[in-house]
Design a protein around this motif. Structure first.
Motif, mmCIF file in Angstrom:
data_model
loop_
_atom_site.group_PDB
_atom_site.id
_atom_site.type_symbol
_atom_site.label_atom_id
_atom_site.label_comp_id
_atom_site.label_asym_id
_atom_site.label_seq_id
_atom_site.Cartn_x
_atom_site.Cartn_y
_atom_site.Cartn_z
ATOM 1 N N GLU A 69 0.879 -1.171 0.000
ATOM 2 C CA GLU A 69 0.000 0.000 0.000
ATOM 3 C C GLU A 69 0.912 1.216 0.000
ATOM 4 O OE1 GLU A 69 -3.031 0.207 3.121
ATOM 5 O OE2 GLU A 69 -2.811 -1.973 3.271
ATOM 6 N N VAL A 70 0.802 2.045 -1.037
ATOM 7 C CA VAL A 70 1.738 3.165 -1.150
ATOM 8 C C VAL A 70 1.002 4.494 -1.179
ATOM 9 C CG1 VAL A 70 3.574 1.878 -2.295
ATOM 10 C CG2 VAL A 70 1.775 2.885 -3.656
ATOM 11 N N GLU A 71 1.623 5.500 -0.594
ATOM 12 C CA GLU A 71 1.117 6.869 -0.689
ATOM 13 C C GLU A 71 2.269 7.774 -1.061
ATOM 14 O OE1 GLU A 71 -2.096 8.747 1.254
ATOM 15 O OE2 GLU A 71 -1.992 7.283 2.881
ATOM 16 N N VAL A 72 1.990 8.746 -1.905
ATOM 17 C CA VAL A 72 3.008 9.707 -2.326
ATOM 18 C C VAL A 72 2.734 11.058 -1.674
ATOM 19 C CG1 VAL A 72 3.907 11.037 -4.278
ATOM 20 C CG2 VAL A 72 3.460 8.582 -4.540
ATOM 21 N N VAL A 73 3.752 11.594 -1.012
ATOM 22 C CA VAL A 73 3.734 12.987 -0.552
ATOM 23 C C VAL A 73 5.071 13.575 -0.989
ATOM 24 C CG1 VAL A 73 3.502 14.571 1.393
ATOM 25 C CG2 VAL A 73 2.340 12.344 1.467
ATOM 26 N N ALA A 74 5.029 14.478 -1.956
ATOM 27 C CA ALA A 74 6.273 14.922 -2.601
ATOM 28 C C ALA A 74 6.224 16.425 -2.853
ATOM 29 C CB ALA A 74 6.471 14.164 -3.914
ATOM 30 N N PRO A 75 7.374 17.029 -3.082
ATOM 31 C CA PRO A 75 7.406 18.482 -3.332
ATOM 32 C C PRO A 75 6.691 18.849 -4.635
ATOM 33 C CG PRO A 75 9.608 17.653 -2.819
ATOM 34 C CD PRO A 75 8.731 16.462 -3.055
ATOM 35 N N PHE B 168 -1.485 11.498 -6.047
ATOM 36 C CA PHE B 168 -0.257 11.961 -5.397
ATOM 37 C C PHE B 168 -0.563 13.250 -4.648
ATOM 38 C CE2 PHE B 168 3.206 10.157 -8.488
ATOM 39 C CZ PHE B 168 2.642 8.905 -8.390
ATOM 40 N N ARG B 169 -0.029 13.342 -3.430
ATOM 41 C CA ARG B 169 -0.155 14.612 -2.723
ATOM 42 C C ARG B 169 1.128 15.415 -2.897
ATOM 43 N NH1 ARG B 169 -3.319 13.014 2.748
ATOM 44 N NH2 ARG B 169 -2.416 10.977 2.339
ATOM 45 N N TYR B 170 0.968 16.722 -3.135
ATOM 46 C CA TYR B 170 2.154 17.565 -3.324
ATOM 47 C C TYR B 170 2.102 18.766 -2.398
ATOM 48 C CZ TYR B 170 -0.883 20.149 -6.615
ATOM 49 O OH TYR B 170 -1.901 20.851 -7.200
ATOM 50 N N VAL B 171 3.288 19.200 -2.022
ATOM 51 C CA VAL B 171 3.477 20.186 -0.964
ATOM 52 C C VAL B 171 4.392 21.301 -1.471
ATOM 53 C CG1 VAL B 171 4.293 20.494 1.419
ATOM 54 C CG2 VAL B 171 3.341 18.273 0.717
ATOM 55 N N CYS C 125 7.935 17.241 3.354
ATOM 56 C CA CYS C 125 6.910 16.284 2.912
ATOM 57 C C CYS C 125 6.850 15.079 3.842
ATOM 58 C CB CYS C 125 7.201 15.817 1.481
ATOM 59 S SG CYS C 125 7.044 17.136 0.263
ATOM 60 N N VAL C 126 8.026 14.496 4.104
ATOM 61 C CA VAL C 126 8.070 13.304 4.954
ATOM 62 C C VAL C 126 7.704 13.674 6.386
ATOM 63 C CG1 VAL C 126 9.583 11.484 5.854
ATOM 64 C CG2 VAL C 126 9.726 12.150 3.439
#
Ligand code: MN
Length: 261
Positions: free
Chosen positions: A28-34, A60-63, A70-71
């Motif tokens: 199960e993967v989630e992306v939180v990236a710049p 994908f979530r972006y910040v 992000c992490v």
């Protein structure tokens, strides 16, 4: 297995898209990236402006922040659970030797490690995304192998992985390496702006200085996937004794701190 994915090239980079595709078939993967490219941001955190999280069409979530942001926000509230693994990359270009100090890719993984979670940083040796599928396949295989060996548990570790841009059949096996060293960076680039101001551009990273056998530079030049376990303690343990003698003398000669103007 739950995996948090981040990177430093931004959430739209081909490397993170390929990494997500490769790992979502096994976890199960989630992306939180710049939101934007944040290469060379190391472990920087944004403290003096707010961070906003948006979700792209692909989930994908972006910040508007750094890889470590992000992490950090993912692990301190955004996700709402503790992932078993943090994976960063796949970076557009090598993170070997001294690069690891500056790398936002390593910074994102290191943030996971600092929170007590096993973490891996993946980079392709050359820029340009050639043979990205082979690197993504390598990432999946390594994660599966670590899972089979029950390394993905409570005990944190941090791995830095560099994959040569070779097709899968040409890639040679994983090689455990120490970090090499680079020469100091190239000269700053000086230009005139259209308005007549002088602009300075940080120059490229230096060429390899220590690329002897046993280093990541050497292994990847031979076509191996280079794997280096990293630690965060910057203490120079070898010089502690030497400095202890100096410190004792210093204390003896100046029992009270003196003001130097
Ligand atoms: Mn990058």
């Amino acid at each position: 297995m739950k995996i948090l994915i981040s990177n430093d090239d931004g959430y739209q980079a081909p490397g993170i898209v390929a990494l997500h595709a490769a790992l979502s078939s096994v976890a199960e993967v989630e992306v939180v990236a710049p939101e934007h490219n944040n290469s060379a941001k190391s472990n920087a955190l944004t403290l003096h402006s707010p961070l906003y999280v948006h979700t792209a069409h692909n989930g994908f979530r972006y910040v508007n922040g750094t890889p470590a942001d992000c992490v950090h926000i993912a692990l301190t509230g955004l996700l709402g659970y503790r992932p078993d693994l943090v994976v960063s990359g796949i970076n557009n270009g090598a993170n070997m030797g001294d690069d690891t100090i500056y790398s936002g890719t390593v910074g994102a993984a290191m943030e996971g490690y600092l929170f007590g979670i096993p973490s891996i940083a993946f980079s392709q040796v050359d820029k340009g995304w050639q043979e990205l599928e082979a690197a993504a396949h390598t990432a999946r295989q390594l994660v599966l192998q670590l899972q089979a060996q029950q390394q993905i548990g409570e005990h944190p570790w941090l791995l830095n992985v560099n994959v040569p841009n070779l097709p899968l059949p040409a890639l040679r096996p994983l090689k455990l390496c120490r970090l090499g060293r680079r020469h100091a960076a190239e000269r700053v680039i000086v230009q005139q702006s259209p308005r007549g101001e002088t602009m300075y551009w940080i120059g490229g990273a230096g060429a390899a200085k220590d690329d002897s056998e046993g280093t990541d530079f050497h292994a990847t030049a031979q076509g191996h996937v280079a794997v280096t376990p990293l630690k965060v303690d910057l203490t120079d343990h070898h010089s502690l004794d030497n400095w202890a003698a100096l410190a004792a003398q210093f204390a003896h000669n100046s029992p009270t701190p003196t003001k130097v103007l």
